[in-house]
Design a protein around this motif. Structure first.
Motif, PDB file in Angstrom:
ATOM      1  N   GLY A   1       0.796  -1.214   0.000  1.00  0.00           N
ATOM      2  CA  GLY A   1       0.000   0.000   0.000  1.00  0.00           C
ATOM      3  C   GLY A   1       0.828   1.262   0.000  1.00  0.00           C
ATOM      4  N   ASP A   2       0.162   2.376  -0.287  1.00  0.00           N
ATOM      5  CA  ASP A   2       0.843   3.653  -0.428  1.00  0.00           C
ATOM      6  C   ASP A   2       0.249   4.716   0.477  1.00  0.00           C
ATOM      7  OD1 ASP A   2       2.702   3.020  -2.436  1.00  0.00           O
ATOM      8  OD2 ASP A   2       1.050   2.957  -3.891  1.00  0.00           O
ATOM      9  N   ILE A   3       1.107   5.642   0.898  1.00  0.00           N
ATOM     10  CA  ILE A   3       0.677   6.841   1.604  1.00  0.00           C
ATOM     11  C   ILE A   3       1.014   8.027   0.711  1.00  0.00           C
ATOM     12  CG2 ILE A   3       1.044   8.290   3.647  1.00  0.00           C
ATOM     13  CD1 ILE A   3      -0.132   5.652   4.416  1.00  0.00           C
ATOM     14  N   LEU A   4       0.030   8.860   0.399  1.00  0.00           N
ATOM     15  CA  LEU A   4       0.279  10.050  -0.401  1.00  0.00           C
ATOM     16  C   LEU A   4      -0.069  11.281   0.413  1.00  0.00           C
ATOM     17  CD1 LEU A   4      -0.728   7.743  -2.602  1.00  0.00           C
ATOM     18  CD2 LEU A   4      -0.523   9.686  -4.139  1.00  0.00           C
ATOM     19  N   PHE A   5       0.913  12.198   0.524  1.00  0.00           N
ATOM     20  CA  PHE A   5       0.628  13.456   1.192  1.00  0.00           C
ATOM     21  C   PHE A   5       0.676  14.553   0.152  1.00  0.00           C
ATOM     22  CE2 PHE A   5       1.872  17.373   3.261  1.00  0.00           C
ATOM     23  CZ  PHE A   5       0.894  17.465   4.241  1.00  0.00           C
ATOM     24  N   ASP A   6      -0.388  15.321   0.044  1.00  0.00           N
ATOM     25  CA  ASP A   6      -0.440  16.421  -0.911  1.00  0.00           C
ATOM     26  C   ASP A   6      -0.099  15.925  -2.316  1.00  0.00           C
ATOM     27  OD1 ASP A   6      -1.108  18.981  -1.341  1.00  0.00           O
ATOM     28  OD2 ASP A   6       0.707  19.889  -0.512  1.00  0.00           O
TER      29      ASP A   6
ATOM     30  N   GLY B   1       8.179   7.683  -0.425  1.00  0.00           N
ATOM     31  CA  GLY B   1       9.132   6.728  -0.984  1.00  0.00           C
ATOM     32  C   GLY B   1       9.575   7.121  -2.374  1.00  0.00           C
ATOM     33  N   THR B   2       8.765   7.837  -3.145  1.00  0.00           N
ATOM     34  CA  THR B   2       9.223   8.295  -4.456  1.00  0.00           C
ATOM     35  C   THR B   2       9.453   9.809  -4.441  1.00  0.00           C
ATOM     36  OG1 THR B   2       6.940   8.345  -5.221  1.00  0.00           O
ATOM     37  CG2 THR B   2       8.250   6.411  -5.799  1.00  0.00           C
ATOM     38  N   ASP B   3       8.369  10.614  -4.446  1.00  0.00           N
ATOM     39  CA  ASP B   3       8.619  12.059  -4.439  1.00  0.00           C
ATOM     40  C   ASP B   3       8.328  12.722  -3.094  1.00  0.00           C
ATOM     41  OD1 ASP B   3       6.019  11.490  -4.878  1.00  0.00           O
ATOM     42  OD2 ASP B   3       5.751  12.736  -6.643  1.00  0.00           O
TER      43      ASP B   3
ATOM     44  N   LEU C   1      10.540  10.577   4.071  1.00  0.00           N
ATOM     45  CA  LEU C   1       9.933  10.307   5.367  1.00  0.00           C
ATOM     46  C   LEU C   1      10.004  11.550   6.257  1.00  0.00           C
ATOM     47  CD1 LEU C   1       8.597   8.190   7.073  1.00  0.00           C
ATOM     48  CD2 LEU C   1      10.825   7.412   7.834  1.00  0.00           C
ATOM     49  N   ASN C   2      11.145  12.269   6.175  1.00  0.00           N
ATOM     50  CA  ASN C   2      11.300  13.496   6.952  1.00  0.00           C
ATOM     51  C   ASN C   2      10.232  14.530   6.610  1.00  0.00           C
ATOM     52  OD1 ASN C   2      12.981  13.976   9.013  1.00  0.00           O
ATOM     53  ND2 ASN C   2      14.812  14.276   7.755  1.00  0.00           N
ATOM     54  N   GLU C   3       9.990  14.694   5.312  1.00  0.00           N
ATOM     55  CA  GLU C   3       8.963  15.651   4.878  1.00  0.00           C
ATOM     56  C   GLU C   3       7.594  15.237   5.385  1.00  0.00           C
ATOM     57  OE1 GLU C   3       9.573  17.478   0.594  1.00  0.00           O
ATOM     58  OE2 GLU C   3      10.293  15.421   0.671  1.00  0.00           O
ATOM     59  N   LEU C   4       7.302  13.932   5.266  1.00  0.00           N
ATOM     60  CA  LEU C   4       6.004  13.436   5.719  1.00  0.00           C
ATOM     61  C   LEU C   4       5.824  13.712   7.203  1.00  0.00           C
ATOM     62  CD1 LEU C   4       3.417  11.598   5.090  1.00  0.00           C
ATOM     63  CD2 LEU C   4       4.730   9.805   6.208  1.00  0.00           C
ATOM     64  N   ARG C   5       6.838  13.389   7.993  1.00  0.00           N
ATOM     65  CA  ARG C   5       6.694  13.523   9.444  1.00  0.00           C
ATOM     66  C   ARG C   5       6.691  14.982   9.880  1.00  0.00           C
ATOM     67  NH1 ARG C   5      10.221   8.512  11.680  1.00  0.00           N
ATOM     68  NH2 ARG C   5       8.807   6.879  10.965  1.00  0.00           N
ATOM     69  N   ARG C   6       7.283  15.877   9.056  1.00  0.00           N
ATOM     70  CA  ARG C   6       7.186  17.289   9.410  1.00  0.00           C
ATOM     71  C   ARG C   6       5.745  17.769   9.224  1.00  0.00           C
ATOM     72  NH1 ARG C   6       7.178  22.041   8.638  1.00  0.00           N
ATOM     73  NH2 ARG C   6       6.813  22.083   6.417  1.00  0.00           N
TER      74      ARG C   6
END
Lengths: 339, 325
Positions: free
Chosen positions: A83-88, A93-95, A98-103
């Protein structure tokens, strides 16, 4: 590039801020001499949902239904099997790193004490995140003081204290301040008020409402307390044994419940009316074992209205024409056809 | 002629001594009639569990100072000797706890534990005691009871463990059941199952029950009368209907509002500001005054008396004192 993302944001105001696609997590059960995985707990089994900008999405269900695992999967505290997590609209994992996601996505846990480092002062705890993300020390400290007053704790009194020196409600305020320190867009509240006393819980709920308005936040609010979710959430997801059984706007879910599980869950709420006490058990038995979940619809062994089809065929989430939300139940699907 | 109360507590004080003293209970009085279900409602630290433990003499003797009178069926609990205490616990009064995993013994089977109680209080032989234990498990409606009789506590689910503990507590046929948040750790659906079971067993046996909870919703489902506790004192007593529909004490009102009782979605809640007092010394004025919206100068000077408003309702607040004088 930055201009590009800002225009994309304004254009896609209605696009989901966070997308969860077909996410799955099985925890292996190891046994025997060599610790080989002999079986697995199907904690979260291929669920998908969106989180819209500025909404509060509630997730409800009994213990073991996968609510907390879902929260941990979103911020990659545990990695999904699939499965995938997409933020905005950017895929982790691609664009999206993890640091950006957690910020952008922070979390507040149930146990306010266990989630704070006992050897850091309140001030250092809050400044820790920004420093990791490259904010100068002095500025991070000033930010910590600002946030402490924002969550209703006087920085002069509290900044130098340690977690064991303050009460549970105050600790949960510190956890909220820590989550806010990296200026996230989404905060996941995993049973964040469940361990607090009722009067303190109400204070923290007020704080969350105020912060949301002031900082334009999006919340994912996980709780087993249906009253609190009804009060906080705009949309609600009902989970059962690792799957979503019903999802939709809060009024629609509470007033026009479609799935028999959600209905019995709601009926298990205390009535709050001494003249009309609950007279019968709405949901018998315990939740079944997530190691070997029932075939077909996972709720069928406890369901009061199950039909033979429920045992063999898995119902999919489908739109409820008369209700305006989604539910996964064969019977409501049949009713649809007769309309 | 009034009925003899099952439990009579008058002017109970409990003080824990240590590096810092804690005045956990400060002048608590209550009566429980046979067959009545009394709820003690309050937040953590209000002294509800301490009151229950004092009733069964479960508090450590060397660190606690207990003053006041506790009578169960006319017998003074504080002066029972060791042998009397052993038959009192389980035989006249018994208790169920929040966490059955901690309350049950992990190295004995469910059947063994219940049989022990039966042997002690009914003097049965082991074989008969086991049969009795099986009956008890059937009574609390544990699924496949024959199998559970031989199960250890860790082998059964949380809801079933709670049922097993109820069976254990009721095996000695007590006249009084003390329940200390027995449903707090359970899921909503299982909580309702346990509440309905307790209600049914209570009606069937006619025992008295004191049910401690922080959840008004739970109290509504099970209690006849409710005592609201704050800082080791009862601030309001009334029937559950009075408390929910017409609360008098400002603390009770705040507690109801905080329970999202009739709250509108997303609108700020009316909350009680601040936090409960630390109780390092016994309160000399109204303990709730620092958090109360209606505080007057007199509230900080002396403790309010309990005012009886009607047959069932007693409130400890200066506002009611003024209104009734």
């Amino acid at each position: 590039m930055s201009e590009d993302t800002s225009t994309r944001r304004t254009h896609m105001a209605d696009a989901p801020l966070l997308e969860v696609r077909e996410i799955t997590k099985f925890f292996p059960i190891k046994s025997g001499l060599f610790g080989r995985a002999t079986n697995s707990v199907r904690a979260v089994d291929g669920i998908s949902f969106n989180v819209l900008r500025r909404e509060t999405l509630g997730i409800v269900g009994e213990s073991g239904c996968g609510k907390s695992t879902t929260a941990r999967l979103i911020v990659d505290l545990i990695s999904p099997d699939k499965g995938d997590i997409l933020f905005d609209a950017r895929r982790l994992g691609t664009d999206l790193t993890l640091n950006e996601l957690r910020r952008n996505v922070q979390m507040v846990f149930q146990d306010s004490y266990a989630s704070l480092n006992p050897r850091l002062t309140i001030e250092d705890t809050i400044a820790f995140g920004p420093i990791i993300h490259g904010v100068p020390r002095e500025y991070a400290r000033r930010l910590a003081w600002e946030l402490l007053s924002k969550v209703g704790l006087d920085p002069k009194r509290f900044a130098g204290r340690y977690p064991h020196e303050i009460s549970g409600g105050q600790r949960q305020r510190v956890n909220i301040a820590r989550a806010l320190a990296v200026k996230p867009q989404i905060i996941i509240l995993d049973e964040s008020v469940s361990a607090l006393d009722k009067s303190v819980e109400a204070q923290v709920l007020n704080l969350l409402l105020d912060l949301k308005k002031e900082l334009d936040l999006t919340y994912i609010f996980i709780s087993h307390d249906l009253n609190v979710v009804k009060f906080m959430a705009d949309r609600v997801i009902v989970m059962y044994l690792g799957e979503i059984v019903e999802v939709g706007p809060v009024e629609s879910i509470y007033a026009e419940t479609a799935h028999p599980y959600s209905r019995s869950l709601l009926a298990s709420m205390p009535s709050m009316d001494p003249d009309h006490r609950s007279e019968h058990v709405a949901l018998a038995g315990d939740p079944p074992n997530p190691i070997i979940p029932p075939s077909g619809c996972r709720f069928h062994p406890r369901c009061p209205i199950a039909i033979p089809k429920c045992k063999t065929e898995k119902p999919l989430l489908h739109i409820q024409k008369t209700r305006g939300h989604l539910a996964a139940c064969h019977l409501t699907a049949q009713q649809q056809e007769t309309f | 002629m009034t009925q003899q109360p099952l439990v009579k507590i008058s002017d109970l004080h409990v003080l824990f001594k240590g590096q810092k003293n804690v005045c956990a209970v400060n002048g608590l009085s209550l009566n429980l009639l046979p067959g009545q279900v009394l709820g003690i409602l309050g937040e953590s630290g209000s002294g509800k569990s301490v009151t229950l433990k004092a009733l069964l003499r479960l508090l450590p003797a060397h660190k606690t100072e207990i003053r006041g009178l506790i009578e169960v069926l006319g017998r003074n609990v504080m002066s029972l000797n060791a042998a009397d205490l052993a038959s009192f616990r389980g035989g006249i009064a018994s208790m169920i706890f929040q966490d059955p995993m901690l309350a049950l013994d992990p190295v004995y089977t469910i059947g063994d534990q219940i049989a022990e109680v039966v042997t002690r209080h009914h003097g049965l032989k082991r074989r008969d005691a086991m049969a009795y234990a099986l009956d008890m498990l059937k009574k609390v409606r544990i699924p496949s009871p024959e199998r559970r009789l031989k199960a250890y506590p860790h082998e059964i689910s949380g809801g079933m463990r709670q049922r097993a503990m109820i069976a254990l507590a009721l095996a000695g046929n007590p006249k009084l059941l003390l329940a200390d948040e027995p449903t707090t750790a359970l899921d909503a659906s299982v909580q309702m199952q346990i509440l309905l079971l307790l209600r049914e067993l209570q009606k069937e046996s006619g025992m008295g029950m004191i049910f401690v909870t922080h959840d008004i919703g739970v109290a509504v489902e099970i209690c006849d009368v409710v005592a609201v506790m704050y800082a080791g004192q009862i601030v309001e007593t009334g029937t559950i209907r009075d408390i929910v529909k017409d609360p008098k004490h400002p603390y009770t009102k705040g507690l109801l509002a905080a329970n999202l009782h009739g709250a509108e979605r997303g609108k700020r809640l009316e909350t009680i500001p601040g936090s409960p007092p630390l109780l390092e010394s016994a309160p000399t004025s109204c303990s709730f005054a620092p958090r109360c919206a209606y505080t007057q100068a007199v509230c900080r000077l002396k403790a309010p008396e309990a005012v009886t408003i009607s047959k069932n309702i007693t409130v400890r607040c200066i506002l009611e004192t003024n209104m009734n004088s």
